[in-house]
Design an enzyme around this catalytic site. Structure first.
Site, PDB file in Angstrom:
ATOM      1  N   GLU A  57       0.838  -0.320  -5.159  1.00 54.46           N
ATOM      2  CA  GLU A  57      -0.265   0.634  -5.165  1.00 54.46           C
ATOM      3  C   GLU A  57       0.374   2.022  -5.165  1.00 54.46           C
ATOM      4  OE1 GLU A  57      -3.528   3.242  -3.619  1.00 54.46           O
ATOM      5  OE2 GLU A  57      -1.804   2.732  -2.396  1.00 54.46           O
ATOM      6  N   ASP A 108       0.820  -1.209   0.000  1.00 53.54           N
ATOM      7  CA  ASP A 108       0.000   0.000   0.000  1.00 53.54           C
ATOM      8  C   ASP A 108       0.858   1.265   0.000  1.00 53.54           C
ATOM      9  OD1 ASP A 108      -2.691   1.207   0.440  1.00 53.54           O
ATOM     10  OD2 ASP A 108      -1.726   1.949   2.260  1.00 53.54           O
TER      11      ASP A 108
HETATM   12  C1  GLC Z   1      -3.999   3.548  -0.075  1.00 51.97           C
HETATM   13  C2  GLC Z   1      -5.352   2.906   0.123  1.00 51.97           C
HETATM   14  C3  GLC Z   1      -6.305   3.925   0.666  1.00 51.97           C
HETATM   15  C4  GLC Z   1      -5.773   4.460   1.973  1.00 51.97           C
HETATM   16  C5  GLC Z   1      -4.344   4.973   1.812  1.00 51.97           C
HETATM   17  C6  GLC Z   1      -3.708   5.199   3.129  1.00 51.97           C
HETATM   18  O1  GLC Z   1      -4.021   4.528  -1.018  1.00 51.97           O
HETATM   19  O2  GLC Z   1      -5.812   2.373  -1.079  1.00 51.97           O
HETATM   20  O3  GLC Z   1      -7.597   3.391   0.847  1.00 51.97           O
HETATM   21  O4  GLC Z   1      -6.591   5.497   2.427  1.00 51.97           O
HETATM   22  O5  GLC Z   1      -3.525   4.035   1.146  1.00 51.97           O
HETATM   23  O6  GLC Z   1      -3.477   3.965   3.765  1.00 51.97           O
END
Ligand code: GLC
Length: 657
Positions: free
Chosen positions: A326, A284
């Site tokens: 991500e 993430d």
């Molecule tokens: C990523 C997740 C999101 C979250 C962020 C902080 O972007 O997809 O949902 O708010 O990380 O953890």
């Protein structure tokens, strides 16, 4: 690579390693460690080489890799070996993914397990279960504020339930994707709690400062991620009497990766989940891993080095496990998360194709493909052994993350075009039937992103309210059109749970004080299983979407040209409503699929001479792989109905029909 310094260090480490590890027969482990050690050592030196405890930390890292290897089950090790042999396994067209919240899809993990046949009915064979590690009651950013990285939150069940689910999926040849939130922890995490109590070791796990001097310097260039709910990037913690970096929500504290202990803890956590049976780990918010004064503290070179090092470590212990990056950042930056190598992904094998996602939404709003075609033309080529996760929407907001240069090249003015898109999707634009809501509005810049379920954004909600059959039909077509794109573009299509039955916005989140200020909850539904049952009732919206997707998925799986080997050629055609590309089968000459999509509300024509000599079709033999029909061609002009797409081929006929 053999390099004297790193190999004599490796020998030294093997001497110093814990006796219980030294005594084991770890032939495979040591082979992989030897193969990767030069890279691991170079990266670790680059990041942490100046520290006096460098050697001690290196030993610790190797111990973690070995301990997690020892713990890895035979089944998983077998999979590792299989995947090492067949290393392109994830590029196959067979994979189709779905992302979901376990407690939104069902009650909990056990409930989810009972619904596995639903995935099989649709053709889904890769599940991304949104984070379910322990997090505080109340606000937890949908599970992304974790208070214990090695346990499941009781709302979802027990760790044992997850292990069982993983085994259950494996038996069905389905892949499991789990999140590891590498960038931050909840302020309730044990590390944060100890930091608050004044423990220096744990204060060094985060970015904490006694006064505002350094935070103010950072703030000069760092953007705000959640400006409405957590302005600024630092919060003051009274117990500790220090400022802490918290880029996302105030209760999500950023981890300090300039500390090797943090890195080692995180590798241990990644391998822990790999050993619970995760085939793929979604890392993430990777763009944020390294912070530097004077920059936006995103996409820094060191963030990439950390990911490379994580990958190298994972390859030693659990080489069958893949990473998803991500990183929802600019198109030219996203591509770098595969790693900058000639062929092989050195960081993450898979990355969210946020560019394609945003461009598709542009075409929905404008009904033309000028920016879509331009944006894809500019999308840099990715590595051969890496793949996209192509999606229409996910649990997050939709950001208009394309490049201003492309907006200009498509003939628009960036500020007004972005404003138009936002207005369109939040229904402020006169002709719009979209029912989105803004997310993350920044009062200073006027910027915002978009929340809303797929069905509501493409007009199904408005259509149902107005009981307008034609509008309903159009929105169903758009839903299928968008899925047709992600399934044929090249990469793994990622569906979002609920979209397969046309789930509308759900504003019940407004009644929950922990969710009410985050509009993303409007599209994080609780599945209504009675509504889902309507997928079996002929003529319902649910049935039209579900069976439409079912068909696309099953066809995709039979078309080798849809596997991802950088085998796509974009074709710029004169008609600005059409998005056109050719997919070819690298193993079989001239086995091609021509994808033609019409984003307009009116029928459009494609002049086949626009394809030049790039296609090798026998036009009289062309058939649409979805309907099995021969499309209308009038004097070299192919006719594409409104919101419709074709997967055209002069081959494959017997395989499919
Ligand atoms: C990523 C997740 C999101 C979250 C962020 C902080 O972007 O997809 O949902 O708010 O990380 O953890």
């Amino acid at each position: 690579m053999y390099e004297q310094v790193s190999h004599s260090l490796l020998n030294q480490i093997l001497d110093e390693i814990k006796p219980e590890i030294r005594k084991r027969n770890l032939l495979r482990f040591y082979t992989r460690l030897g193969a990767n050690f030069y890279a691991i050592h170079s990266l670790f030196t680059h990041l942490y080489g100046k520290r006096p405890d460098f050697l001690e930390q290196m030993v610790k890292l190797v111990e973690v890799l070995a301990s997690r290897y020892i713990e890895r089950s035979d089944d998983l090790e077998e999979l590792d070996i299989e995947r090492e042999l067949n290393h392109n396994w994830f590029l196959d067209q067979n994979w189709v993914a779905m992302a979901l919240y376990a407690d939104g899809f069902s009650e909990n993990l056990n409930g989810l397990k009972k619904h596995c046949s639903y995935f099989q009915e649709l053709g889904i064979n890769m599940l991304h279960i949104m984070p379910m590690m322990k997090c505080p009651e109340g606000a937890s950013d949908g599970g992304y504020a974790i208070s214990d990285f090695k346990d499941i939150d009781e709302r979802f069940g027990l760790l044992e339930d997850l292990k069982e689910l993983a085994g259950h999926l494996r038996k069905r040849d389905m892949l499991l994707t789990l999140d590891v939130v590498v960038n931050h922890t909840s302020d309730q995490h044990e590390w944060a709690q100890k930091a608050k109590q004044g423990n220096k070791k744990y204060q060094d796990y985060y970015y904490t400062f006694p006064d505002r001097d350094i935070p103010d310097m950072f703030e000069e260039t760092m953007p705000e991620i959640f400006p409405e709910t957590s302005s600024g990037n630092f919060i003051y913690d009274e117990t500790m009497n220090r400022w802490v970096m918290a880029v996302f929500n105030d209760y999500q504290w950023d981890l300090n990766y300039s500390n090797p202990q943090v890195f080692i803890e995180m590798v241990d956590i990644i391998l822990f989940w790999a050993n619970q049976g995760a085939d793929i780990i979604r890392l993430d918010a990777v763009a944020f891993l390294w912070k530097k004064i004077g920059t936006i503290s995103q996409n820094e070179r060191e963030a990439h080095l950390i990911l490379q090092l994580m990958k190298d470590c994972c390859q030693v212990t659990a080489p069958g496990v893949l990473f998803i990056a991500e990183a929802i950042v600019n198109p030219t930056e996203i591509i770098k998360y595969f790693g900058e190598d000639a062929v092989i992904a050195k960081e993450c094998e898979i990355a969210y194709n946020a560019t394609f996602m945003a461009l598709l939404w542009d075409s929905v709003a404008t009904k033309n493909t000028k920016l879509l075609t331009q944006g894809i033309k500019s999308l840099p080529n990715k590595l051969n052994r890496a793949t996209w996760l192509n999606y229409i929407r996910c649990h997050d907001d939709i950001g208009l993350g394309f490049d201003d240069v492309d907006i200009v090249a498509a003939g628009y003015e960036p500020i007004s075009h972005r404003r138009f898109l936002l207005d369109y999707f939040i229904g402020h634009y006169e002709d719009s039937i979209a029912k989105g809501v803004p997310f993350g509005r920044n009062q200073k810049t006027g910027d915002a992103r978009i929340s809303g379920s797929l069905a509501s954004l493409v007009g199904l909600e408005a259509a149902v309210k107005q009981n307008d059959e034609k509008m309903i039909d159009d929105s169903v077509q758009i839903i299928l059109l968008l899925h047709g794109m992600i399934m044929s573009f090249g990469g793994i299509p990622l569906l979002y749970y609920g979209d397969e039955i046309g789930t509308l916005n759900d504003d019940s989140y407004l009644e929950d004080e922990n969710k009410a200020n985050d509009t993303r909850w409007i599209h994080r539904p609780k599945i209504d299983w009675q509504k889902a049952d309507l997928r079996h009732q002929h003529g319902t919206v649910e049935q039209r979407i579900f069976t439409g997707l079912q068909k696309l998925i099953s066809i995709r799986k039979t078309i080798p040209a849809f596997a991802d080997f950088n085998n796509r050629e974009l074709i710029e055609v004169e008609n600005e409503h059409l998005f056109v590309f050719i997919r070819n089968n690298p193993d079989r000459d001239k086995e091609e699929v021509l994808v033609v999509a019409n984003f307009d509300a009116k029928p459009q024509h494609l002049n086949l001479s626009d394809l030049g000599n790039r296609a090798h079709f026998e036009y009289s033999q062309l058939r649409d792989l979805v309907s099995g029909d021969t499309p209308s061609i009038f004097k070299d002009e192919l006719v594409i109905p409104p919101y419709h797409f074709y997967w055209l081929s002069d081959q494959y006929s017997t395989a499919i029909f």
